[in-house]
Design a protein around this motif. Structure first.
Motif, mmCIF file in Angstrom:
data_model
loop_
_atom_site.group_PDB
_atom_site.id
_atom_site.type_symbol
_atom_site.label_atom_id
_atom_site.label_comp_id
_atom_site.label_asym_id
_atom_site.label_seq_id
_atom_site.Cartn_x
_atom_site.Cartn_y
_atom_site.Cartn_z
ATOM 1 N N LEU A 41 85.152 75.754 50.731
ATOM 2 C CA LEU A 41 85.608 74.488 52.241
ATOM 3 C C LEU A 41 86.557 74.110 51.976
ATOM 4 C CD1 LEU A 41 81.647 72.445 50.961
ATOM 5 C CD2 LEU A 41 82.464 74.276 52.474
ATOM 6 N N VAL A 42 87.548 74.021 51.402
ATOM 7 C CA VAL A 42 88.543 73.201 51.669
ATOM 8 C C VAL A 42 89.279 74.422 51.853
ATOM 9 C CG1 VAL A 42 90.932 71.887 51.058
ATOM 10 C CG2 VAL A 42 88.201 70.962 50.254
ATOM 11 N N PHE A 43 90.266 75.428 51.306
ATOM 12 C CA PHE A 43 90.602 76.497 52.293
ATOM 13 C C PHE A 43 89.795 76.475 53.457
ATOM 14 C CE2 PHE A 43 91.839 80.531 52.029
ATOM 15 C CZ PHE A 43 92.962 80.532 52.147
ATOM 16 N N GLY A 44 89.151 77.341 53.781
ATOM 17 C CA GLY A 44 88.275 77.362 55.004
ATOM 18 C C GLY A 44 88.493 75.850 55.823
ATOM 19 N N TRP A 45 88.227 74.902 56.009
ATOM 20 C CA TRP A 45 89.298 74.003 56.891
ATOM 21 C C TRP A 45 90.470 74.089 57.002
ATOM 22 C CZ3 TRP A 45 85.937 70.730 59.287
ATOM 23 C CH2 TRP A 45 86.396 69.697 60.192
ATOM 24 N N LEU A 46 91.543 74.333 55.830
ATOM 25 C CA LEU A 46 92.876 74.020 56.220
ATOM 26 C C LEU A 46 93.074 75.962 56.667
ATOM 27 C CD1 LEU A 46 94.088 72.705 53.078
ATOM 28 C CD2 LEU A 46 94.014 71.361 55.137
ATOM 29 N N ARG A 47 92.213 76.406 56.856
ATOM 30 C CA ARG A 47 92.521 78.143 57.163
ATOM 31 C C ARG A 47 92.611 78.695 58.245
ATOM 32 N NH1 ARG A 47 98.193 78.936 57.354
ATOM 33 N NH2 ARG A 47 97.781 81.300 57.099
ATOM 34 N N GLY A 48 90.755 78.464 58.202
ATOM 35 C CA GLY A 48 90.640 78.717 59.738
ATOM 36 C C GLY A 48 90.612 78.374 61.139
ATOM 37 N N SER A 49 89.579 79.073 61.785
ATOM 38 C CA SER A 49 89.004 78.208 63.061
ATOM 39 C C SER A 49 88.107 77.329 63.068
ATOM 40 C CB SER A 49 88.766 79.937 63.637
ATOM 41 O OG SER A 49 87.100 79.827 63.308
ATOM 42 N N ASP A 50 88.353 76.801 64.082
ATOM 43 C CA ASP A 50 87.343 75.462 65.064
ATOM 44 C C ASP A 50 85.266 76.033 64.382
ATOM 45 O OD1 ASP A 50 89.054 73.429 65.263
ATOM 46 O OD2 ASP A 50 88.925 73.730 66.927
ATOM 47 N N THR A 51 85.582 77.344 64.803
ATOM 48 C CA THR A 51 84.514 78.188 64.951
ATOM 49 C C THR A 51 84.320 78.087 62.921
ATOM 50 O OG1 THR A 51 84.373 79.131 66.700
ATOM 51 C CG2 THR A 51 83.156 80.205 65.528
ATOM 52 N N LEU A 52 85.364 78.249 62.511
ATOM 53 C CA LEU A 52 84.992 77.981 60.748
ATOM 54 C C LEU A 52 84.141 76.409 60.671
ATOM 55 C CD1 LEU A 52 83.991 79.662 57.818
ATOM 56 C CD2 LEU A 52 86.909 79.927 57.646
ATOM 57 N N ARG A 53 85.058 75.787 61.338
ATOM 58 C CA ARG A 53 85.183 74.550 60.512
ATOM 59 C C ARG A 53 83.196 74.090 60.648
ATOM 60 N NH1 ARG A 53 91.100 73.485 62.560
ATOM 61 N NH2 ARG A 53 91.506 73.578 61.030
ATOM 62 N N HIS A 54 82.609 74.542 61.776
ATOM 63 C CA HIS A 54 81.803 74.340 62.163
ATOM 64 C C HIS A 54 80.864 74.802 61.246
ATOM 65 C CE1 HIS A 54 78.595 73.248 65.360
ATOM 66 N NE2 HIS A 54 77.679 74.584 64.533
ATOM 67 N N TRP A 55 81.442 75.807 60.963
ATOM 68 C CA TRP A 55 79.982 76.270 59.352
ATOM 69 C C TRP A 55 80.203 76.027 58.619
ATOM 70 C CZ3 TRP A 55 77.458 77.976 63.103
ATOM 71 C CH2 TRP A 55 78.414 79.016 64.086
ATOM 72 N N LEU A 56 81.178 74.962 58.072
ATOM 73 C CA LEU A 56 82.048 74.332 57.208
ATOM 74 C C LEU A 56 80.863 73.303 56.764
ATOM 75 C CD1 LEU A 56 85.611 75.305 56.793
ATOM 76 C CD2 LEU A 56 83.826 75.892 55.258
ATOM 77 N N ILE A 57 81.026 72.379 58.132
ATOM 78 C CA ILE A 57 80.468 71.141 58.335
ATOM 79 C C ILE A 57 78.571 71.435 57.596
ATOM 80 C CG2 ILE A 57 79.867 69.653 60.100
ATOM 81 C CD1 ILE A 57 82.203 69.404 58.217
ATOM 82 N N GLU A 58 78.341 72.346 58.054
ATOM 83 C CA GLU A 58 76.620 73.377 58.158
ATOM 84 C C GLU A 58 76.132 73.524 56.452
ATOM 85 O OE1 GLU A 58 74.211 76.680 60.091
ATOM 86 O OE2 GLU A 58 75.729 75.303 61.233
ATOM 87 N N ALA A 59 77.915 74.275 56.115
ATOM 88 C CA ALA A 59 77.840 74.144 54.808
ATOM 89 C C ALA A 59 77.486 72.398 53.739
ATOM 90 C CB ALA A 59 78.200 75.156 54.873
ATOM 91 N N SER A 60 78.436 72.141 54.561
ATOM 92 C CA SER A 60 78.494 71.423 53.272
ATOM 93 C C SER A 60 76.802 70.209 53.727
ATOM 94 C CB SER A 60 78.927 70.451 54.034
ATOM 95 O OG SER A 60 81.071 71.133 53.434
ATOM 96 N N ALA A 61 76.379 70.296 54.446
ATOM 97 C CA ALA A 61 74.925 69.358 54.947
ATOM 98 C C ALA A 61 74.327 69.782 54.038
ATOM 99 C CB ALA A 61 74.846 69.498 56.261
ATOM 100 N N SER A 62 73.715 71.495 54.210
ATOM 101 C CA SER A 62 72.825 72.497 53.448
ATOM 102 C C SER A 62 73.283 71.129 52.283
ATOM 103 C CB SER A 62 73.340 73.815 53.913
ATOM 104 O OG SER A 62 72.299 74.342 52.663
ATOM 105 N N ALA A 63 74.531 71.823 51.516
ATOM 106 C CA ALA A 63 74.845 71.509 50.389
ATOM 107 C C ALA A 63 73.871 69.855 49.463
ATOM 108 C CB ALA A 63 75.843 71.163 49.764
ATOM 109 N N LEU A 64 74.297 68.845 50.808
ATOM 110 C CA LEU A 64 73.455 67.511 50.588
ATOM 111 C C LEU A 64 72.291 67.448 50.458
ATOM 112 C CD1 LEU A 64 76.342 65.700 52.295
ATOM 113 C CD2 LEU A 64 76.445 65.620 49.875
ATOM 114 N N LEU A 65 71.660 67.923 51.728
ATOM 115 C CA LEU A 65 70.369 68.008 51.788
ATOM 116 C C LEU A 65 69.260 68.830 50.771
ATOM 117 C CD1 LEU A 65 67.778 67.438 53.801
ATOM 118 C CD2 LEU A 65 68.396 70.004 54.477
ATOM 119 N N ALA A 66 70.565 69.814 50.041
ATOM 120 C CA ALA A 66 69.906 70.848 48.693
ATOM 121 C C ALA A 66 69.562 69.579 47.227
ATOM 122 C CB ALA A 66 69.920 72.680 48.938
ATOM 123 N N LEU A 67 70.786 69.092 47.187
ATOM 124 C CA LEU A 67 71.662 68.544 46.538
ATOM 125 C C LEU A 67 70.078 67.219 45.628
ATOM 126 C CD1 LEU A 67 75.037 68.729 45.598
ATOM 127 C CD2 LEU A 67 72.816 69.728 43.819
#
Length: 198
Positions: A41-67
């Motif tokens: 997640l951190v590497f993707g944020w630092l090296r990715g595009s804004d589109t990828l960052r959108h998916w990273l936020i979505e994935a983080s929300a998925s993890a929080l919701l699942a936990l």
């Protein structure tokens, strides 16, 4: 069903005198491989595009919701861990909280399945999803989870990824914009050197 669950656990779990190399491998996957998720997640944020960052936020929300869902399930249906009922051999120290579903696999697969929904993140999604297989074996082998705990984690993770994908169009973009207000000034020197993306 519980008889099948316990029989599968005894089939996969460690023996009374397990091989040291196998135990070390199980500890690597069962205890430490989970750290690849925040690193990704951190590497993707630092090296990715804004589109990828959108998916990273979505994935983080998925993890929080699942936990969160996993914690609620554990309270509503407290299922003992194998060692709590004297079954098998626990090779690592673990609290005797509810075993169902596995938090490790819930976290990993919630991020992985979220990534799999988007082409730009799909490769990382496959890597993390497949990492879940040796991690699942390890958690059972080390004596802290039943096979059905793993199946429960998969079910919760799929559902949370789906919900996050539905809601992502509304919450991810504003979160990315807000985060970038802090990220760009803080990381300006690294951005100028091209070490991280703007």
């Amino acid at each position: 069903m519980e008889a099948i669950n316990q029989s599968l656990f005894l089939l996969i779990g460690a023996s009374a005198q397990p091989d040291r190399g196998v135990v070390a491998l199980a500890i690597l996957f069962g205890e430490y491989a989970i750290w690849l998720v925040p690193v990704t997640l951190v590497f993707g944020w630092l090296r990715g595009s804004d589109t990828l960052r959108h998916w990273l936020i979505e994935a983080s929300a998925s993890a929080l919701l699942a936990l969160l869902a996993a914690q609620i399930i554990g309270v509503l249906w407290p299922h003992p861990r194998p060692f709590a009922i004297g079954l098998g051999h626990a090779l690592i120290v673990h609290s005797a909280d509810s075993s169902f579903p596995s938090d490790h696999l819930t976290f990993l697969w919630a991020v992985a399945f979220s990534f799999l929904m988007h082409p730009e993140a799909r490769r990382a999604g496959w890597v993390l999803a497949l990492l879940g297989l040796p991690m699942a074996w390890a958690r059972i082998y080390l004596g802290v989870h039943f096979p059905f705990d793993i199946a429960g984690a998969a079910s919760v993770s799929v559902f949370s990824a789906w919900l996050s994908a539905l809601g992502g169009r509304w919450f991810a973009a504003p979160v990315v914009r807000a985060a970038m207000l802090a990220y760009r000034p803080l990381f300006a020197p690294l951005i100028r050197r091209g070490w991280v993306t703007r």
